[in-house]
Design an enzyme around this catalytic site. Sequence first.
Site, mmCIF file in Angstrom:
data_model
loop_
_atom_site.group_PDB
_atom_site.id
_atom_site.type_symbol
_atom_site.label_atom_id
_atom_site.label_comp_id
_atom_site.label_asym_id
_atom_site.label_seq_id
_atom_site.Cartn_x
_atom_site.Cartn_y
_atom_site.Cartn_z
ATOM 1 N N ASN A 154 32.269 -44.720 41.928
ATOM 2 C CA ASN A 154 33.487 -44.729 41.113
ATOM 3 C C ASN A 154 33.221 -44.974 39.636
ATOM 4 O O ASN A 154 34.019 -44.594 38.793
ATOM 5 C CB ASN A 154 34.474 -45.779 41.639
ATOM 6 C CG ASN A 154 33.828 -47.116 41.897
ATOM 7 O OD1 ASN A 154 32.882 -47.217 42.684
ATOM 8 N ND2 ASN A 154 34.306 -48.142 41.227
ATOM 9 N N GLN A 182 36.567 -41.769 46.145
ATOM 10 C CA GLN A 182 36.544 -41.003 44.890
ATOM 11 C C GLN A 182 36.333 -39.503 45.116
ATOM 12 O O GLN A 182 36.297 -38.742 44.150
ATOM 13 C CB GLN A 182 35.409 -41.517 43.996
ATOM 14 C CG GLN A 182 35.646 -42.912 43.444
ATOM 15 C CD GLN A 182 36.785 -42.973 42.433
ATOM 16 O OE1 GLN A 182 37.146 -41.974 41.803
ATOM 17 N NE2 GLN A 182 37.367 -44.144 42.289
ATOM 18 N N SER A 202 41.842 -42.919 50.138
ATOM 19 C CA SER A 202 43.016 -43.588 49.578
ATOM 20 C C SER A 202 43.851 -42.588 48.789
ATOM 21 O O SER A 202 43.331 -41.906 47.901
ATOM 22 C CB SER A 202 42.538 -44.720 48.661
ATOM 23 O OG SER A 202 43.636 -45.362 48.079
ATOM 24 N N HIS A 204 46.133 -42.650 46.430
ATOM 25 C CA HIS A 204 46.443 -42.684 44.989
ATOM 26 C C HIS A 204 45.315 -42.154 44.116
ATOM 27 O O HIS A 204 45.448 -42.072 42.889
ATOM 28 C CB HIS A 204 46.869 -44.090 44.546
ATOM 29 C CG HIS A 204 45.782 -45.107 44.439
ATOM 30 N ND1 HIS A 204 45.233 -45.466 43.227
ATOM 31 C CD2 HIS A 204 45.139 -45.847 45.367
ATOM 32 C CE1 HIS A 204 44.300 -46.396 43.428
ATOM 33 N NE2 HIS A 204 44.233 -46.643 44.724
ATOM 34 N N THR A 240 54.621 -51.724 61.258
ATOM 35 C CA THR A 240 55.501 -50.565 61.153
ATOM 36 C C THR A 240 54.966 -49.629 60.077
ATOM 37 O O THR A 240 54.610 -50.067 58.978
ATOM 38 C CB THR A 240 56.941 -51.019 60.827
ATOM 39 O OG1 THR A 240 57.366 -51.843 61.902
ATOM 40 C CG2 THR A 240 57.885 -49.840 60.667
ATOM 41 N N CYS A 328 36.304 -58.402 32.894
ATOM 42 C CA CYS A 328 36.482 -59.754 32.383
ATOM 43 C C CYS A 328 36.807 -60.674 33.556
ATOM 44 O O CYS A 328 37.894 -60.611 34.117
ATOM 45 C CB CYS A 328 37.604 -59.759 31.364
ATOM 46 S SG CYS A 328 37.604 -61.232 30.387
#
Length: 399
Positions: A154, A182, A202, A204, A240, A328
């Site tokens: 990624n 990816q 995934s 998204h 569900t 960070c």
Amino acid sequence: MGEKRLVYMDHSATTYTRKEVLDAMIPYHAENFGNPSSIYSIARASKNAIDIARAQVAKALGADPEEIYFTSCGSESDNWAIKGIAFANRKKGNHIITTKIEHHAVLHTCEYLEKEGFAVTYLPVDKYGLVDPAELEKAITDKTILVTIMYANNEIGTIEPIAELGAIARRHKVYFHTDAVQVIGNLPVDVRAQNIDLLSLSAHKFYGPKGVGALYIRKGVRIDNLIHGGGQERRRRAGTENIAGIVGLGRAIELATADIEGHNRRIRAMRDRLLKGIMEKIPHAYLNGHPEKRLPGNINISFEFIEGESMLLWLDDEGICASTGSACTSGSLEPSHVLLATGLPVEISHGSLRLTLGNVNTEADVDFVLDVLPKVVSRLREMSPLYQKSGKEGGCNVQ
Ligand SMILES: Cc1ncc(COP(=O)(O)O)c(C=O)c1O
């Protein structure tokens, strides 16, 4: 006054949800709200919709629908694959093999299993981020139960030789899982030809909704459940179902895999022009990852004498969304574990920038970044005492 320009070059972080996907999802938030476990007709409509999505995912992977299980995200799929195999096969052995450059969904799961008595080997990578298949073969012992290696990284976009690595695991009768989060829509996947036993994805990341993923589990694989409760997902994953999300994932994977070649050609052409321009315009810049074996939209560059977070803030100010390799954590800047694994020195890894191109980008975006980025880098360097001291200027490092 004109509107401020927004250039989104962070498609590896997430993508927008395509209109066709949203259109397919909306009825399952509205009139088709039935619980698929119930028996009346609106419930049956939900159940049918899940069946269709399962078939869409199976087709994209070269799998059977009964081998697809829906989850809440890529992280859950990774956790399920790794913990599920570890706990179900404990009697056979306690050894897992992965790499140093995995996503934290894999690395932190492996670290958790080490505390539970499993032994984990973290394979090294070369300067491009590639795993050596010979190293995998050497690491396998009679206690090894799972190999988990990502399909493409990624951060630096490096594509691993998955079919070859899978063949080694298969030869040693060890389960092979790959994190392909990816990859969907960017590279073709064929779980049978590539010797893959488990695969995470995934929605998204390929223009589908957030909060929904899937795990491919080859028929016959021995795996424990991760989420216990009701009998959903053929008694393998309770809860569900997120029907609208699942419908969205199914439609998104269908669209994303319809023309991978064409999509790649368009994105790669823009990416290559951007990369060439950056290397020509900005001295003391190093490309991270493999020059060819990389995801079509990925650029990851380190700029000497630059601090990545400052670069991102300045780019954001200009309307450019990008990522850096440093994260960070607890107030200190942690260099990227991926860049360090490729042998990049800590100081240089701090100045890394990831630009990931995708469907929203245009040639005008490339021009805009090529105009803004050199100015940002040069302004930051002017402020850097290290840069002043180094006496470096001009020159060009194309790797
Ligand atoms: C390679 C890889 N694996 C796993 C994940 C986690 O996916 P999700 O955000 O769906 O949990 C990501 C997300 O960035 C990723 O890039």
